[in-house]
Design a protein around this motif. Structure first.
Motif, PDB file in Angstrom:
ATOM      1  N   ILE A 107      41.617  42.418 -11.998  1.00  0.00           N
ATOM      2  CA  ILE A 107      41.546  43.290 -10.823  1.00  0.00           C
ATOM      3  C   ILE A 107      40.361  44.240 -10.938  1.00  0.00           C
ATOM      4  CG2 ILE A 107      42.728  45.128  -9.536  1.00  0.00           C
ATOM      5  CD1 ILE A 107      45.399  43.823 -10.385  1.00  0.00           C
ATOM      6  N   VAL A 125      43.161  50.489 -10.186  1.00  0.00           N
ATOM      7  CA  VAL A 125      43.953  49.335 -10.625  1.00  0.00           C
ATOM      8  C   VAL A 125      45.448  49.659 -10.529  1.00  0.00           C
ATOM      9  CG1 VAL A 125      44.593  47.916 -12.611  1.00  0.00           C
ATOM     10  CG2 VAL A 125      42.188  48.317 -12.104  1.00  0.00           C
ATOM     11  N   SER A 129      47.802  47.549  -8.094  1.00  0.00           N
ATOM     12  CA  SER A 129      48.829  46.720  -8.740  1.00  0.00           C
ATOM     13  C   SER A 129      50.212  47.121  -8.241  1.00  0.00           C
ATOM     14  CB  SER A 129      48.741  46.814 -10.259  1.00  0.00           C
ATOM     15  OG  SER A 129      48.897  48.136 -10.715  1.00  0.00           O
ATOM     16  N   THR A 138      50.639  43.720 -15.267  1.00  0.00           N
ATOM     17  CA  THR A 138      49.221  44.023 -15.527  1.00  0.00           C
ATOM     18  C   THR A 138      48.741  43.620 -16.921  1.00  0.00           C
ATOM     19  OG1 THR A 138      49.831  46.299 -16.113  1.00  0.00           O
ATOM     20  CG2 THR A 138      49.100  45.897 -13.848  1.00  0.00           C
ATOM     21  N   VAL A 153      47.065  39.024  -7.276  1.00  0.00           N
ATOM     22  CA  VAL A 153      46.044  39.579  -8.173  1.00  0.00           C
ATOM     23  C   VAL A 153      44.664  39.410  -7.529  1.00  0.00           C
ATOM     24  CG1 VAL A 153      44.883  39.348 -10.411  1.00  0.00           C
ATOM     25  CG2 VAL A 153      47.376  39.163 -10.276  1.00  0.00           C
ATOM     26  N   ALA A 156      44.254  41.935  -4.789  1.00  0.00           N
ATOM     27  CA  ALA A 156      43.990  43.270  -5.342  1.00  0.00           C
ATOM     28  C   ALA A 156      42.541  43.378  -5.803  1.00  0.00           C
ATOM     29  CB  ALA A 156      44.947  43.561  -6.497  1.00  0.00           C
ATOM     30  N   ARG A 157      42.049  42.330  -6.460  1.00  0.00           N
ATOM     31  CA  ARG A 157      40.655  42.316  -6.903  1.00  0.00           C
ATOM     32  C   ARG A 157      39.697  42.391  -5.715  1.00  0.00           C
ATOM     33  NH1 ARG A 157      38.891  36.873  -9.602  1.00  0.00           N
ATOM     34  NH2 ARG A 157      39.247  36.272  -7.422  1.00  0.00           N
TER      35      ARG A 157
END
Length: 254
Positions: A107, A125, A129, A138, A153, A156-157
């Motif tokens: 992420i 992060v 998350s 995580t 994931v 989120a990244r």
């Protein structure tokens, strides 16, 4: 509303003079801030080609692409790379995560590459998350996650740099129905709560029903557009009806 992305007479051609294939044929498009735009159409219609050009992965044969009024066609390769890193997020069908890195490091990667300070990275992060329901994952690695968790994931990244636009190319294509629904709810929530502009290519009417507006591409051109002005259930029915009218039946299209 603010225009964040605009194309003028966008074209993409393949082949030689004797056999030119027009993958994208003179598309004019405006995308407004906070939109959740879906792109649909039959196989070979040009959906992914269009997405690749809009996201700067590929270059058009002719025409212009503007981000907030700036012509990205005039950018040098290095300038374009920096622009892409800072302004564009990607969610791919196959996740594109690094198995050698933990979830939190995957992420954080875009910010780490931009040399953002560690405290800010940790804060972002943690926030993302939690938002994507990954708080207890995580420290794990991608190979320890389900397909749905991997795609969250990836989402989120994509969001961690606060990009102008997030591009999603068939993001539910490798997921089961439950994981698909969870991801789509996250994308919808991301669009609503962060006002994130999302452009999603999909062949799936259920996925498309989460969008606010849909462009239907056929033979490299915009065939029609529809806006969501009712419930998601009603919007889904309109999508199915339109797909049927375009090709005589959904199964024939896909």
């Amino acid at each position: 509303m603010k225009i964040v992305l605009e194309t003028k007479k966008l074209r993409k051609e393949y082949g030689s003079k004797d056999a030119i294939f027009k993958a994208i044929d003179n598309i004019d498009l405006k995308v407004y801030g906070g939109e959740f735009l879906g792109i649909m159409g039959p196989s070979g219609a040009g959906k992914t080609t269009l997405l690749n050009m809009l996201s700067t992965i590929d270059k058009p044969t002719s025409g212009k692409i503007y981000y907030e009024g700036k012509d990205i066609g005039n950018m040098k390769n290095r300038e374009l790379s920096v622009f892409r890193r800072n302004n564009i997020g990607f969610i791919f069908q196959d996740f594109n995560l690094l198995d050698s890195m933990s979830v939190e490091d995957n992420i954080a990667l875009p910010l780490a590459l931009s040399k953002v300070n560690a405290k800010e990275i940790r804060s972002k992060v943690e926030k993302l998350s939690s938002f994507f329901g990954l708080k207890n994952q995580t420290k794990k690695y991608p190979y320890q996650l389900s397909g749905g968790q991997k795609q969250r994931v990836a989402a989120a990244r994509a969001l961690i740099t606060s990009p102008s636009i997030v591009f999603a190319d068939e993001p539910t294509g490798a997921l089961d129905s439950k994981s698909s629904q969870e991801l789509l709810q996250c994308l919808s929530k991301m669009n609503e709560e962060f006002n994130t502009t999302i452009i999603m290519v999909t062949h799936d009417a259920f996925s498309a029903s989460y969008c606010k507006r849909i462009l239907f591409i056929k033979d490299g051109k915009i065939h029609t557009r529809i806006d969501k002005d009712s419930s998601r259930k009603e919007f889904f029915k309109r999508i199915i009806d339109l797909l049927g009218s375009m090709g005589g039946g959904v199964d024939e299209l896909f």
